[in-house]
Scaffold this active site. Structure first.
Site, PDB file in Angstrom:
ATOM      1  N   TYR A  71     -30.202  29.623  18.160  1.00  0.00           N
ATOM      2  CA  TYR A  71     -31.604  29.438  17.273  1.00  0.00           C
ATOM      3  C   TYR A  71     -32.598  29.986  18.296  1.00  0.00           C
ATOM      4  O   TYR A  71     -33.695  30.055  17.390  1.00  0.00           O
ATOM      5  CB  TYR A  71     -31.527  27.411  16.797  1.00  0.00           C
ATOM      6  CG  TYR A  71     -31.023  27.384  15.849  1.00  0.00           C
ATOM      7  CD1 TYR A  71     -31.112  28.332  14.328  1.00  0.00           C
ATOM      8  CD2 TYR A  71     -29.931  26.696  15.951  1.00  0.00           C
ATOM      9  CE1 TYR A  71     -30.486  27.492  13.343  1.00  0.00           C
ATOM     10  CE2 TYR A  71     -29.205  26.601  14.915  1.00  0.00           C
ATOM     11  CZ  TYR A  71     -29.676  26.981  13.272  1.00  0.00           C
ATOM     12  OH  TYR A  71     -28.614  26.827  12.486  1.00  0.00           O
ATOM     13  N   GLN A 115     -36.282  28.301  -0.005  1.00  0.00           N
ATOM     14  CA  GLN A 115     -34.554  27.518   1.612  1.00  0.00           C
ATOM     15  C   GLN A 115     -34.284  28.385   2.533  1.00  0.00           C
ATOM     16  O   GLN A 115     -34.511  28.066   3.267  1.00  0.00           O
ATOM     17  CB  GLN A 115     -33.794  28.230   0.156  1.00  0.00           C
ATOM     18  CG  GLN A 115     -33.143  27.735  -1.141  1.00  0.00           C
ATOM     19  CD  GLN A 115     -32.405  27.911  -1.659  1.00  0.00           C
ATOM     20  OE1 GLN A 115     -31.094  27.535  -1.308  1.00  0.00           O
ATOM     21  NE2 GLN A 115     -32.966  29.373  -2.527  1.00  0.00           N
ATOM     22  N   ASP A 118     -37.441  30.038   7.483  1.00  0.00           N
ATOM     23  CA  ASP A 118     -38.663  31.051   8.928  1.00  0.00           C
ATOM     24  C   ASP A 118     -40.198  30.582   8.313  1.00  0.00           C
ATOM     25  O   ASP A 118     -40.279  31.256   9.435  1.00  0.00           O
ATOM     26  CB  ASP A 118     -38.384  32.073   8.301  1.00  0.00           C
ATOM     27  CG  ASP A 118     -39.069  32.981   6.668  1.00  0.00           C
ATOM     28  OD1 ASP A 118     -40.277  31.481   6.377  1.00  0.00           O
ATOM     29  OD2 ASP A 118     -38.200  33.301   6.400  1.00  0.00           O
ATOM     30  N   HIS A 144     -34.558  23.549   3.315  1.00  0.00           N
ATOM     31  CA  HIS A 144     -33.446  23.300   4.174  1.00  0.00           C
ATOM     32  C   HIS A 144     -33.751  23.497   6.149  1.00  0.00           C
ATOM     33  O   HIS A 144     -33.817  23.323   6.738  1.00  0.00           O
ATOM     34  CB  HIS A 144     -32.417  24.934   4.225  1.00  0.00           C
ATOM     35  CG  HIS A 144     -31.837  25.037   3.282  1.00  0.00           C
ATOM     36  ND1 HIS A 144     -31.320  25.986   2.887  1.00  0.00           N
ATOM     37  CD2 HIS A 144     -31.146  23.739   2.770  1.00  0.00           C
ATOM     38  CE1 HIS A 144     -30.644  25.821   1.678  1.00  0.00           C
ATOM     39  NE2 HIS A 144     -30.281  24.964   0.971  1.00  0.00           N
ATOM     40  N   CYS A 283     -40.066  41.583  -5.221  1.00  0.00           N
ATOM     41  CA  CYS A 283     -40.097  40.335  -4.722  1.00  0.00           C
ATOM     42  C   CYS A 283     -41.560  40.818  -3.963  1.00  0.00           C
ATOM     43  O   CYS A 283     -42.203  40.745  -5.081  1.00  0.00           O
ATOM     44  CB  CYS A 283     -40.278  38.655  -4.986  1.00  0.00           C
ATOM     45  SG  CYS A 283     -39.654  38.639  -3.183  1.00  0.00           S
TER      46      CYS A 283
END
Ligand SMILES: [Zn+2]
Length: 304
Positions: A71, A115, A118, A144, A283
């Site tokens: 992480y 979701q 970041d 999340h 997108c």
């Protein structure tokens, strides 16, 4: 024929009272954030298999050092990434002037269920006034969790911090692509490196964990999101397929109550013809155009 009529979509958007955005990995793809399941994320050591292996409570219990190093590296990756026009387009919908133009019937800015972990949907708000920022932040649910939030495994204290390294040992690692032997006591802890034996809440010396939802864990906001979906008359599914969990469940919930589903995704997905609107393409290109917010983006982020 694909249901992708821009004008028809804008009419539905303009008449919707309760709009919800559900975004996924495709939203941050143009920012260079690899996903857990991205077949192109082929780092030699921290491969996608590692991501699957480390993103579980069992892995953290067994080997918190490797999980934290994983992480730590992803935090650096997310901090180096920059929001793209898809984040910007969605963010403009929380601005009163934009909302009243493109969705004048909306009773409040769209709820954005993200979701991605970041935090790019938060960092994109930088040029907003403090009031607009507060409004937009309130509308964002990080389903999340966030890679920039930690929770103490002892006192449960939760903290958001954008510092790259959360302990001096992690900070001193020269090569974050290599796994190191780091003892548990040198991993991020409640109260930080300066912890001096106190057992107060938020300063108890306990081991911290990333406040992200791991495999085998239920998103704590799930109930709240499902309740909000009951009122939704337009669901925008962005950067993820509306036929894959959890979007599939939300999409059918919204449709069962007479709401519409619009999907913005790079490519076709199985069952996506069920969506009322389907806008194919990256997108960051489709959202500003279809939502009609290109000028707003240029005004708010002139350097971008
Ligand atoms: Zn604590």
């Amino acid at each position: 024929m694909l249901p992708s009529d821009k004008q028809a979509f804008r009419q539905i958007l303009a008449s919707s009272k309760s709009i919800i955005i559900l975004s996924g990995a495709g939203l941050s793809a143009a920012s260079g954030i690899p996903t857990y399941r991205d077949p192109n994320d082929s780092d030699a050591l921290w491969s996608k298999n590692d991501a699957m292996a480390y993103a579980t409570p069992q892995a953290f219990q067994k080997d918190p050092s490797s999980v934290w190093q994983f992480y730590h590296r992803r935090r650096a990756l997310c901090l180096n990434a920059k929001p793209n026009d898809a984040h910007r387009a969605l963010a403009t919908l929380s601005l009163p002037a934009v909302l009243s133009r493109v969705a004048p019937c909306a009773s409040s800015p769209p709820l954005h269920v993200a979701q991605n972990i970041d935090a790019l949907s938060l960092r994109v708000l930088e040029p907003f006034s403090s009031q607009d920022k507060a409004t937009a932040e309130k509308c964002l649910l990080e389903m999340h969790g966030s890679i920039f939030v930690t929770r103490c495994t002892s006192c449960q204290h939760i903290q958001r911090t954008y510092t790259p390294a959360l302990s001096s040992t992690l900070r001193n690692i020269e090569d974050i692509n290599t796994k190191h032997d780091i003892p548990i006591k040198e991993l991020p802890r409640c109260g930080g490196d300066a912890w001096a034996g106190s057992n107060r809440y938020g300063n108890c010396g306990g081991l911290l964990r990333p406040e992200v939802v791991w495999f085998n864990e239920v998103p704590p906001l799930m109930g709240e999101i499902a309740r909000k979906m009951n009122w939704c008359d337009l669901l925008l599914v962005v950067g993820t397929s509306s036929t894959v969990y959890p979007a599939a469940g939300f999409a059918s919930q919204v449709k069962a109550r007479g709401g519409k589903v619009a999907m913005f995704n790079a490519g076709r997905a199985k069952g996506d013809e069920e969506a009322d609107f389907l806008f194919l393409g990256n997108c960051e290109a489709t959202l500003p155009d279809i939502l009609d917010v290109k000028t707003d983006i240029a005004n708010m982020w002139p350097q971008a």
